[in-house]
Design an enzyme around this catalytic site. Structure first.
Site, short mmCIF file in Angstrom:
data_model
loop_
_atom_site.label_atom_id
_atom_site.label_comp_id
_atom_site.label_asym_id
_atom_site.label_seq_id
_atom_site.Cartn_x
_atom_site.Cartn_y
_atom_site.Cartn_z
N ARG A 73 -40.33 35.97 -28.74
CA ARG A 73 -39.47 35.26 -29.68
C ARG A 73 -38.71 34.13 -29.00
NH1 ARG A 73 -34.37 37.59 -33.18
NH2 ARG A 73 -34.12 35.76 -34.50
N HIS A 77 -39.03 30.09 -29.79
CA HIS A 77 -37.87 29.26 -30.15
C HIS A 77 -37.68 28.12 -29.15
CE1 HIS A 77 -35.54 31.58 -33.39
NE2 HIS A 77 -36.76 32.10 -33.32
N ASN A 106 -30.46 30.81 -33.49
CA ASN A 106 -30.76 31.41 -32.19
C ASN A 106 -29.75 32.47 -31.75
OD1 ASN A 106 -33.09 29.88 -31.72
ND2 ASN A 106 -31.91 28.17 -30.86
N HIS A 206 -45.83 39.34 -34.61
CA HIS A 206 -45.00 40.32 -35.31
C HIS A 206 -45.61 41.72 -35.27
CE1 HIS A 206 -42.54 37.33 -38.00
NE2 HIS A 206 -42.36 37.15 -36.70
#
Length: 339
Positions: A73, A77, A106, A206
């Site tokens: 993740r 980002h 974030n 995911h």
């Protein structure tokens, strides 16, 4: 110098992408700066680079099993926001504008990934001071964690430098949110050169990790006058989520696995869940509900090998987005602060 460590033998489905294919990908889709990256960048300057990162990854993942999902993740980002330049790793500094890490989208990024990068950087600074960038550490650590959980092995090009600029204001509107429509998501990914199929492949991350209840609470509480939950959910799944998230108002850290079937294994179960109404986020369920993305969901649900190949290619492409090389950027001594 020996080549980067081979994938652990306990993961039989590991795949390697041929060097020729990597060269084609690099030449056809990467920015000019990315063309300066090489797979053996640290062969002479830091021969134990891959082993040090892999050892750090293994130790951290064993002690903290959420590390893999957290690192994927944070990498996404970093890269999808302003490029794979380590900008997400910078902490707030006196008199400086708030960094990317403090942007509202974030704030929920797990700390496990930041801790992992710090540990790897510390070990690398002892072995080869001032040599390895934090952005390279993050990219390789994410790959090694995917492999460790049973996912595909893929080669990573190295030689990124770390940016000196990180501002929360720069990522506004650049990162996908779980309540975006499929058209909004396709437009967002398309603006960075990713196809619908590549977007669906990347969503396969995911298959590990979790989401906080607040990210999908609107779909399980008071959804409409006729139903308390979004009808695209499997009813029993929605009711289970309502119970699991009942006290999220008092505890905003409450979370649920993205893949409730095999949450700690990197596989294609995520795609198999979607037709059954077991997609956690609205954006997950939207992949199956939209005719532009459903064929890829169905394909990956049937064929894990195809998912692994496409995920590997999409991750390689993502890792080349917006990199800094040469005189641009720097090699940080600490990953959370510019030199």
């Amino acid at each position: 110098m020996s080549p980067p460590p081979s994938p652990p033998p306990r993961c039989p489905a590991l795949l390697r992408i041929a060097p020729l294919l990597l060269a084609v990908l690099l030449a056809s889709s990467a920015a000019p700066a990315a063309s300066r990256l090489t797979a053996d960048y640290y062969a002479k300057s830091c021969p134990r680079f891959h082993q040090i990162v892999q050892d750090t990854v293994t130790s951290k993942q064993i002690s903290t099993p959420t590390t893999a999902a957290a690192t994927l993740r944070v990498l996404f980002h970093d890269c999808f926001g302003t490029g794979c330049d380590g900008s997400i790793l910078l902490s707030a500094a006196p008199l400086a504008p708030p960094p990317e890490r403090d942007a509202d989208i974030n704030l929920s990024l797990p700390g496990d990934a930041f801790d992992l990068v710090v540990r790897a950087k510390t070990a690398l600074e002892l072995a080869c001071p001032g040599t390895v960038s934090c952005s390279d550490i993050l990219v390789v650590a994410a790959r090694d964690l995917v492999t460790m959980l049973g996912g595909p092995y893929y080669d990573v090009f190295l030689g990124r430098r770390d940016t000196r600029i990180s501002r929360a204001s720069l990522v506004a509107g650049l990162l996908p949110r779980p309540n975006m429509t499929m058209s909004e998501l396709l437009s967002l990914f398309g603006a960075r050169g990713f196809s619908a199929q590549e977007m669906v492949a990347l969503a396969g991350a995911h298959t590990v990790g979790f989401s906080h209840c607040k990210e999908f609470s609107s779909g399980i509480y008071g959804f409409s006058k006729s139903s308390s939950y979004d009808p695209t959910y499997n009813p029993r799944f929605a009711q289970g989520l309502q119970k699991a998230c009942a006290s999220y108002g008092e505890d905003p850290t409450l979370s649920v696995f993205n893949d409730v079937m095999t949450p700690n294994k990197f596989d294609n179960m995520y795609y198999q869940n979607l037709p059954k109404g077991l997609g956690l986020l609205a954006s997950d369920r939207g992949l199956y509900g939209d005719p532009r993305t459903r064929p890829f969901v169905e394909m990956y649900a049937r064929d894990q090998d195809r998912f692994f190949k496409d995920f590997a290619r999409a991750m390689q492409k993502l890792s080349l987005y917006g990199v800094q090389t040469g005189r641009r950027g720097e090699i940080r001594r600490r990953c959370d602060a510019i030199n």
